[in-house]
Write a protein that holds these residues in place. Structure first.
Motif, PDB file in Angstrom:
ATOM      1  N   GLY A 346       0.817  -1.199   0.000  1.00 55.65           N
ATOM      2  CA  GLY A 346       0.000   0.000   0.000  1.00 55.65           C
ATOM      3  C   GLY A 346       0.853   1.251   0.000  1.00 55.65           C
ATOM      4  O   GLY A 346       2.037   1.224   0.372  1.00 55.65           O
ATOM      5  N   PRO A 347       0.292   2.382  -0.382  1.00 58.08           N
ATOM      6  CA  PRO A 347       1.049   3.630  -0.473  1.00 58.08           C
ATOM      7  C   PRO A 347       1.680   4.070   0.838  1.00 58.08           C
ATOM      8  O   PRO A 347       2.675   4.787   0.825  1.00 58.08           O
ATOM      9  N   LEU A 348       1.117   3.678   1.975  1.00 58.44           N
ATOM     10  CA  LEU A 348       1.648   4.104   3.263  1.00 58.44           C
ATOM     11  C   LEU A 348       2.371   2.984   3.992  1.00 58.44           C
ATOM     12  O   LEU A 348       2.655   3.086   5.185  1.00 58.44           O
ATOM     13  N   ALA A 349       2.678   1.877   3.302  1.00 60.68           N
ATOM     14  CA  ALA A 349       3.372   0.757   3.927  1.00 60.68           C
ATOM     15  C   ALA A 349       4.785   1.184   4.328  1.00 60.68           C
ATOM     16  O   ALA A 349       5.456   1.923   3.609  1.00 60.68           O
ATOM     17  N   PRO A 350       5.266   0.710   5.472  1.00 57.00           N
ATOM     18  CA  PRO A 350       6.619   1.086   5.916  1.00 57.00           C
ATOM     19  C   PRO A 350       7.694   0.473   5.025  1.00 57.00           C
ATOM     20  O   PRO A 350       7.561  -0.660   4.558  1.00 57.00           O
ATOM     21  N   ARG A 351       8.753   1.239   4.842  1.00 55.25           N
ATOM     22  CA  ARG A 351       9.864   0.760   4.013  1.00 55.25           C
ATOM     23  C   ARG A 351      10.825  -0.105   4.818  1.00 55.25           C
ATOM     24  O   ARG A 351      11.587  -0.894   4.251  1.00 55.25           O
ATOM     25  N   ASP A 352      10.819   0.043   6.147  1.00 54.94           N
ATOM     26  CA  ASP A 352      11.723  -0.698   7.020  1.00 54.94           C
ATOM     27  C   ASP A 352      10.918  -1.428   8.083  1.00 54.94           C
ATOM     28  O   ASP A 352       9.792  -1.044   8.390  1.00 54.94           O
ATOM     29  N   SER A 365      11.813  -8.832   4.606  1.00 62.06           N
ATOM     30  CA  SER A 365      12.496  -9.020   3.328  1.00 62.06           C
ATOM     31  C   SER A 365      11.947  -7.992   2.343  1.00 62.06           C
ATOM     32  O   SER A 365      10.786  -7.601   2.420  1.00 62.06           O
ATOM     33  N   CYS A 366      12.814  -7.577   1.429  1.00 66.35           N
ATOM     34  CA  CYS A 366      12.355  -6.643   0.399  1.00 66.35           C
ATOM     35  C   CYS A 366      11.855  -7.365  -0.836  1.00 66.35           C
ATOM     36  O   CYS A 366      11.446  -6.729  -1.813  1.00 66.35           O
ATOM     37  N   LEU A 373       8.480 -11.719   5.983  1.00 65.48           N
ATOM     38  CA  LEU A 373       7.599 -10.553   5.916  1.00 65.48           C
ATOM     39  C   LEU A 373       8.044  -9.690   4.742  1.00 65.48           C
ATOM     40  O   LEU A 373       9.104  -9.076   4.777  1.00 65.48           O
ATOM     41  N   TRP A 374       7.251  -9.683   3.686  1.00 61.56           N
ATOM     42  CA  TRP A 374       7.605  -8.937   2.479  1.00 61.56           C
ATOM     43  C   TRP A 374       7.131  -7.502   2.603  1.00 61.56           C
ATOM     44  O   TRP A 374       5.926  -7.246   2.617  1.00 61.56           O
ATOM     45  N   LEU A 375       8.069  -6.556   2.713  1.00 61.65           N
ATOM     46  CA  LEU A 375       7.743  -5.137   2.712  1.00 61.65           C
ATOM     47  C   LEU A 375       7.722  -4.682   1.260  1.00 61.65           C
ATOM     48  O   LEU A 375       8.746  -4.324   0.675  1.00 61.65           O
ATOM     49  N   ALA A 376       6.538  -4.723   0.684  1.00 61.15           N
ATOM     50  CA  ALA A 376       6.378  -4.503  -0.764  1.00 61.15           C
ATOM     51  C   ALA A 376       6.231  -3.022  -1.054  1.00 61.15           C
ATOM     52  O   ALA A 376       5.155  -2.537  -1.404  1.00 61.15           O
ATOM     53  N   THR A 377       7.324  -2.275  -0.901  1.00 56.56           N
ATOM     54  CA  THR A 377       7.277  -0.828  -1.111  1.00 56.56           C
ATOM     55  C   THR A 377       8.147  -0.389  -2.279  1.00 56.56           C
ATOM     56  O   THR A 377       8.446   0.783  -2.429  1.00 56.56           O
TER      57      THR A 377
END
Length: 865
Positions: A346-352, A365-366, A373-377
């Motif tokens: 999502g647009p406001l998902a954390p990058r870290d 994980s990126c 946990l995939w941080l899909a940013t």
């Protein structure tokens, strides 16, 4: 081809964030100006000058933020949501469809002319909203096949495709978490995983949300502005500019660096002009900001929208706690299976990695990986990619996902009673594939009539933690479905139902079996003209309703009764045992009187099924049942056993089986004479018998006593009470009656009424005869001609009853006080039942009137014989 889009409310352009807005043009046609056109407009932009740019609380807005439109569209549920501008009104579906089309045009490359389009939607969007959105999109894009897809499912498809070769074995209960953070909503969704046996593809399995929608990213941003910038309702214009024009708050929430422009932006604040130069303190500890529900935003938007924005639970805690609790609730809800991965997008998902995600217990994980946990940013949006993948798989006829359809029920009148008929069953269905169902012969279109009335009962509303007192959705929806012509004779209507997941409301076609009057035209449910109703209309009845004893939920009525406790610790050999048992029976069977709406109401302690109104009370019932079973088996004399039978059966359906079996054996005997024991055993059996074969045994014994006519009283009051108890308290007990028995008992009821009239007695025995007559009308469920005024065999009986009740009404008028009017009303109502025009409620009043004074205390006259 499939062109997916999420229609995201906040779009990344370089490193800056910009809102998508729609503006209502101030023209006679009041058209919409979406996207860049809206951005170019000054109207309601929040500036202090010119005047049309100003924001005033309580006034209608010509500018609507698209994320807020999505949020309100979801909250509208199954009602039409509109945006009211000063010179026009638009449905939110129209605004959002226009926004989607604008994104298509801006995308270029022929996207607006694609054969297939996939639009992802919030997980809580109701079928009513789906239908409205699809209609608006199909109107604007007539050459495209448009499909909707749930946002978390789209992200799950992307993750599953990426890890397909590394996921390994999928066991029952395995699941994937998808967390979405956007200005239009915050979703924390769990999807079970299931492997397709034919292709090996792993599919996400969606369940319908059970919770109401939570707060949105817009609420979070508003709370940050109130806490860090002290912006809110005091200066709505300054607030509105920061909320819609300046990207820094949004970039801070997403953990992205600020993209400072070369020159400071101008900010209109408190009637003056200054530079917008926020402090870096704005970015500090945004998770520690208290949850306020974005109140300033909804104060501005409220007057323009027909949807009342909900104030939800969670106010006062911090945003970090709110998000953490959402994760923990999801993990608890999905207990029993392995978490195979998590997607945060999502647009406001954390990058870290951040603390509120610790509840998933996975390393970050990126890139998409199993057990991570995939941080899909990054650049690739998993929701948009999942939409494309969904379209491609449908085209290739490959598995996509599984969904649970929303249950939809219609209500029909069958045999003068309401019956629920499923139109759509709450079953699992493959995404994109149709569910088909038919309902045959349940409806009728009458001669010379061009409409049929329907009542729908949608699936239970998601539980809500609303605090603003807003009215909950009504349990039924009512509507008239009109046909283009009327038939020349009554014709049966069949229903053909088709529904797909995430495709709007079920399509229900009304198909008359006599088709010629339609001349090939089709008729479908029109949901748009249905209205909410809180209850079904009262049915005119040809027999009384089955009575349910109302029990008190006060455990003390059973747990704190000295008489009951003494009995539980008594022994059968005690010379005072019978007296102890009598006191205990009175203690558990005497009703509790309470005041309700200014009237006295009697609540039972145990109902006809032997159930108490509280767990503590039920535990006492279980002890009584075991004690009676033990004592009955140890009874040292016939007298003791008979007393245990007559008093123990006041546990009703909770009576020990050894006692009810003893009564079965008793009434299966061949009687040559009938004594007092038969009298009180018949009443005991009527309390504890609860099966069809048991009713038959008792009815046969009563009938046998009548036809043999060797007893001093062939039909004692005990027999009348026994029949009434079974027919009035037990569902479908009329099925145990034969036609001969029903006619014989009817004759006895009339005799009892006449006997009391001859003695000018309108007391309990008279009303017992009336009650028996009314109870016997239950037999109409089997034979509608029973006691029908139009049936020749009952013509004399009908005239007899009419005359008797007329005489009774005259006698009632002679009684003093208000009792005369009440009795006269009851007698008139009984004739209404005969004509299939009765109304519910009279049976309870007659039961109380016919009740023996001692019976009210839990002792029948038979037991005192």
């Amino acid at each position: 081809m499939a062109i997916p889009f999420q229609a995201r409310p906040v779009l990344a352009r370089g490193q800056a964030f910009f809102w998508q807005m729609s503006c209502c043009r101030k023209t006679p046609s009041a058209r919409l100006a979406p996207g860049k056109e809206a951005e170019a407009e000054r109207v309601h932009s929040g500036l202090s000058w010119p005047k049309e740019a100003q924001i005033e609380l309580g006034k209608l807005l010509r500018r609507v933020p698209v994320p807020c439109a999505w949020n309100l569209f979801v909250e509208a549920g199954d009602t039409t949501a509109r945006w009211n501008a000063p010179r026009g009104s638009f449905s939110l579906a129209t605004i959002l469809a226009e926004h989607v089309c604008t994104l298509l045009r801006d995308a270029g490359g022929g996207a607006a002319d694609a054969d297939e389009l996939v639009v992802t939607i919030p997980d809580h969007l109701a079928e009513y909203g789906q239908t409205a959105l699809l209609q608006e999109l199909r109107h604007r894009l007539p050459r495209s096949e448009i499909r909707l897809l749930w946002r978390p499912v789209a992200a799950a498809l992307t993750w599953l495709e990426a890890v397909r070769d590394n996921l390994g074995t999928v066991d029952a209960g395995d699941w994937l978490a998808v967390t979405y953070l956007g200005a239009d909503g915050i979703e924390c969704t769990g999807l079970r995983l299931q492997q397709d046996s034919a292709t090996g593809y792993v599919m996400p399995v969606r369940k319908r949300p059970t919770d109401a929608p939570g707060f949105s990213g817009a609420d979070w941003a508003v709370d940050v502005m109130a806490n860090r910038l002290q912006l809110g309702q005091d200066d709505p214009g300054a607030f509105w500019q920061v909320f819609t024009d300046f990207p820094e708050v949004w970039q801070a929430l997403a953990g992205r660096p600020w993209d400072r422009p070369q020159f400071s932006q101008v900010w209109s604040k408190a009637g003056s002009w200054c530079a917008w130069e926020p402090s870096s303190e704005l970015r500090r500890d945004l998770l520690g900001v208290p949850v306020g529900g974005g109140r300033a935003l909804w104060e501005i938007l409220g007057p323009s929208c027909s949807v009342v924005h909900e104030v939800r639970s969670g106010l006062g805690q911090t945003w970090g706690t709110y998000l953490r609790d959402a994760v923990l609730r999801l993990v608890r809800r999905m207990e029993g299976g392995r978490l195979r991965g998590a997607v945060v997008c999502g647009p406001l998902a954390p990058r870290d990695p951040t603390s509120w995600l610790d509840g998933f217990g996975m390393p970050a994980s990126c890139t998409p990986q199993p057990n991570a946990l995939w941080l899909a940013t990054g650049q690739d949006d998993p929701v948009a990619a999942g939409g494309r993948l969904y379209g491609e798989r449908l085209e290739q006829k490959l598995p996509t996902y599984l969904d649970t359809l929303p249950q939809l029920t219609t209500v029909v009148v069958d045999n003068y009673e309401y019956e629920d008929v499923l139109l759509v069953e709450a079953q699992t269905c493959k995404g994109g594939e149709p569910y088909n169902h038919s309902v045959d012969g349940k409806f009728q279109l009458q001669k010379d009539c061009d409409w049929v009335e329907f009542y729908l009962k949608p699936e239970g509303q998601a539980s809500s933690s609303r605090q603003d007192g807003r009215r909950k959705r009504a349990p039924y929806r009512k509507g008239k479905m009109r046909f283009p012509a009327a038939p020349d004779q009554d014709t049966v209507i069949d229903l053909m139902v088709v529904m797909r997941p995430a495709s709007g409301l079920a399509q229900v076609e009304l198909v008359p079996r006599q088709k010629d009057f339609l001349r090939g035209r089709q008729v479908f449910f029109d949901y748009s003209h249905m209205e909410d109703v809180d209850a079904l209309p009262l049915l005119k009845r040809g027999w009384p309703e089955v009575v349910k004893m109302e029990v008190t939920d006060d455990p003390a009525v059973l747990t704190q009764q000295a008489g009951i406790q003494r009995f539980l610790y008594s022994v059968v050999t005690d010379p005072n045992y019978i007296r102890i048992l009598e006191k205990a029976k009175v203690a558990w069977s005497t009703p509790k009187t309470v005041q309700r709406d200014g009237a006295s109401v009697r609540l039972m302690k145990i109902d006809q099924d032997g159930r108490a109104g509280s767990p503590e009370g039920q535990a006492v019932v279980a002890k009584l049942r075991n004690k009676l079973k033990e004592d009955f088996s140890q009874g040292h004399s016939v007298q003791y056993r008979d007393k245990i039978i007559t008093m123990g059966t006041w546990l009703w359906g909770g009576t020990p089986s050894v006692i009810s079996k003893s009564l079965e054996n008793y009434f299966e005997k061949h009687f040559t004479q009938w004594d007092c024991q038969w009298n009180y055993f018949s009443e005991a059996a009527s309390r504890c018998f609860s099966e069809d074969r048991q009713y038959k045994i008792l009815f046969c014994s009563i009938y046998d006593r009548i036809i043999k006519d060797t007893a001093k009283s062939p039909f004692p009051i005990h027999a009348a009470r026994s029949i009434c108890r079974i027919l009035n308290y037990r569902e479908n007990a009329q099925e145990a009656l034969t036609q001969e028995q029903a006619d014989s008992f009817l004759e006895q009821a009339l005799k009892k009424i006449d006997s009391e009239l001859r003695s000018t007695n309108l007391k309990k025995t008279f009303f017992q005869g009336v009650l028996l007559f009314l109870a016997l009308l239950q037999y109409r469920k089997i034979n509608k001609k029973f006691m029908s005024p139009d049936e020749p065999r009952y013509a004399g009986v009908f005239d007899h009853l009419k005359n008797s009740l007329g005489l009774a009404e005259e006698r009632a008028r002679e009684q003093p006080g208000r009792a005369a009017d009440r009795i006269a009303y009851w007698l008139r109502e009984i004739m209404q039942y005969v004509h299939f025009e009765g109304t519910p409620g009279i049976i309870q009043a007659l039961m109380e009137q016919a009740e023996d004074e001692e019976d009210a205390r839990g002792t029948s006259a038979g037991e005192r014989t």
